[in-house]
Write a protein that holds these residues in place. Structure first.
Motif, short mmCIF file in Angstrom:
data_model
loop_
_atom_site.label_atom_id
_atom_site.label_comp_id
_atom_site.label_asym_id
_atom_site.label_seq_id
_atom_site.Cartn_x
_atom_site.Cartn_y
_atom_site.Cartn_z
N ASP A 1 44.00 50.95 31.90
CA ASP A 1 42.91 51.70 32.24
C ASP A 1 42.53 51.44 33.73
O ASP A 1 43.10 50.32 34.34
CB ASP A 1 41.81 51.88 31.51
N GLN A 2 41.66 52.18 34.55
CA GLN A 2 41.03 51.78 35.71
C GLN A 2 40.46 50.50 35.87
O GLN A 2 40.74 49.81 36.73
CB GLN A 2 40.04 53.00 36.19
N GLU A 3 39.72 49.90 34.81
CA GLU A 3 39.35 48.77 34.88
C GLU A 3 40.18 47.36 34.63
O GLU A 3 40.19 46.63 35.64
CB GLU A 3 38.37 48.44 33.46
N LEU A 4 41.40 47.94 34.05
CA LEU A 4 42.69 46.75 33.95
C LEU A 4 43.11 46.97 35.13
O LEU A 4 43.35 45.57 35.92
CB LEU A 4 43.08 47.09 32.95
N VAL A 5 43.21 47.90 35.85
CA VAL A 5 43.83 48.09 37.34
C VAL A 5 42.99 47.31 38.21
O VAL A 5 43.68 46.42 39.32
CB VAL A 5 44.19 49.43 37.86
N ASP A 6 41.93 47.37 38.15
CA ASP A 6 40.97 46.73 39.20
C ASP A 6 40.87 45.37 39.12
O ASP A 6 41.08 44.49 39.97
CB ASP A 6 39.43 47.14 39.12
N ALA A 7 41.24 44.91 37.68
CA ALA A 7 41.15 43.30 37.66
C ALA A 7 42.58 42.87 37.91
O ALA A 7 42.54 41.79 38.28
CB ALA A 7 41.20 43.09 35.88
N LEU A 8 43.77 43.43 37.91
CA LEU A 8 44.86 42.92 38.31
C LEU A 8 44.93 42.94 39.76
O LEU A 8 45.66 42.09 40.44
CB LEU A 8 46.10 44.01 37.67
N HIS A 9 44.38 43.95 40.30
CA HIS A 9 44.07 43.97 41.85
C HIS A 9 43.34 42.69 42.46
O HIS A 9 43.71 42.05 43.21
CB HIS A 9 43.40 45.27 42.54
N ALA A 10 42.28 42.39 41.62
CA ALA A 10 41.67 41.13 41.77
C ALA A 10 42.29 39.90 41.79
O ALA A 10 42.41 38.87 42.52
CB ALA A 10 40.38 41.00 40.99
N LEU A 11 43.11 39.95 40.70
CA LEU A 11 44.17 38.65 40.24
C LEU A 11 45.20 38.73 41.72
O LEU A 11 45.32 37.51 41.88
CB LEU A 11 44.71 38.86 39.13
N CYS A 12 45.40 39.69 41.91
CA CYS A 12 46.60 39.62 42.95
C CYS A 12 46.05 39.25 44.19
O CYS A 12 46.68 38.41 45.18
CB CYS A 12 47.07 40.94 43.33
N ALA A 13 44.83 39.42 44.61
CA ALA A 13 44.34 38.89 45.77
C ALA A 13 44.15 37.26 45.92
O ALA A 13 44.10 36.99 46.72
CB ALA A 13 42.86 39.67 46.13
N ARG A 14 43.62 36.91 44.68
CA ARG A 14 43.69 35.46 44.59
C ARG A 14 45.01 34.92 44.66
O ARG A 14 45.12 33.78 45.29
CB ARG A 14 42.99 35.20 43.10
N LEU A 15 46.00 35.43 44.15
CA LEU A 15 47.36 34.80 44.11
C LEU A 15 48.21 34.79 45.39
O LEU A 15 49.06 34.21 45.89
CB LEU A 15 48.25 35.38 42.91
N GLU A 16 47.69 35.97 46.42
CA GLU A 16 48.13 36.04 47.69
C GLU A 16 47.68 35.05 48.66
O GLU A 16 48.20 34.42 49.38
CB GLU A 16 47.81 37.41 48.26
N ASP A 17 46.37 34.93 47.93
CA ASP A 17 45.54 33.68 49.05
C ASP A 17 45.94 32.18 48.61
O ASP A 17 46.07 31.32 49.53
CB ASP A 17 43.98 33.83 49.08
#
Length: 265
Positions: free
Chosen positions: A28-44
């Protein structure tokens, strides 16, 4: 980070577990938002990512209750597409450890991983046309690279769901494990990757993801960078030293072996 995505942080990896038991881990949208936040961490801070699902299910698909109400503008935004593309583009490898259902958007999340392992109980595929939509979050351009044009076409046009054994036979899964062994198998893969030079791993992933027209130029450019890397020199020096030590040990062993007596004529 949302409760729907549980994270276990380690020095060289993150284990992310989809956890929406009431919907079989539907995205759902909440999980999508959580995955985006995780990606931001792993990109940095690049680390290996292990993706898995709680309760014997990877992800049963997109959340149909939300998907039903989405309109044309929502489709153009690519809600799932954008986050799956971002996962696929992460600097370090992504391992999907799959058990049970990986359907629709759940399958497309798995396709975005670099390595997929599973269990005999896996059920993976794209039944979207049966719901009046298409698999538009990566299946059309990732699945042919994973299983070939003919198999991908059959799956997407028929809505066929593969078992774990079929997915392994088609090359969609690289190995099969019993459910109780799946997490350990994913961790062992991560261990093998973590023992390698991180920059060499990142560059290998870049070449694997590059379009055909980019080769061999991209391979040679990245190899040129690695040839100047202190880590390349250190690792190769260590390899040669170990080789020299083993050779010296074998020579020493031969010298200390007792000589056999000559046979009497």
């Amino acid at each position: 980070m949302a409760d729907t995505l549980r994270l276990e942080d380690k020095a060289d990896r993150v284990v992310a577990t989809l956890d929406r038991p009431e919907t079989r881990n539907a995205i759902d949208q909440e999980l999508v938002d959580a995955l985006h936040a995780l990606c931001a961490r792993l990109e940095d801070e690049p680390r290996i990512l292990i993706l898995t699902g709680a309760g014997g299910v990877f992800a049963s698909g997109a959340d149909i209750a939300q998907l039903r109400d989405r309109r044309a503008e929502d489709a153009r935004r690519g809600i799932n597409t954008r986050v799956f593309d971002r996962i696929a583009a992460l600097p370090m490898p992504v391992i999907a450890a799959i058990d049970g259902y990986a359907l629709g958007g759940g399958a497309e999340l798995a396709y975005a991983a670099d390595i997929r392992i599973g269990t005999p109980g896996v059920r993976i595929g794209n039944p979207e046309p049966g719901l009046g939509i298409i698999a538009a979050a990566g299946a059309s351009y990732r699945l042919p690279r994973l299983v070939g044009e003919a198999h991908a076409t059959e799956l997407l046009l028929t809505g066929r769901i593969l078992s774990g054994d079929e997915a392994y036979a088609w090359g969609l899964l690289s190995s099969l494990h019993e459910p109780e062994d799946l997490h350990q198998a994913a961790e062992k893969l991560a261990d093998r990757i973590a023992a390698l030079d991180p920059l060499a791993v990142r560059h290998t992933k870049t070449t694997l993801r590059a379009p055909a027209v980019a080769h061999p130029a991209i391979d040679l450019a990245l190899q040129a960078e690695l040839f100047e890397s202190p880590e390349k020199h250190r690792r190769m020096t260590a390899f040669l030293e170990r080789k020299s030590e083993r050779k010296a040990e074998r020579t020493s062993e031969r010298k200390t072996e007792p000589k056999t007596e000559r046979k009497q004529k």
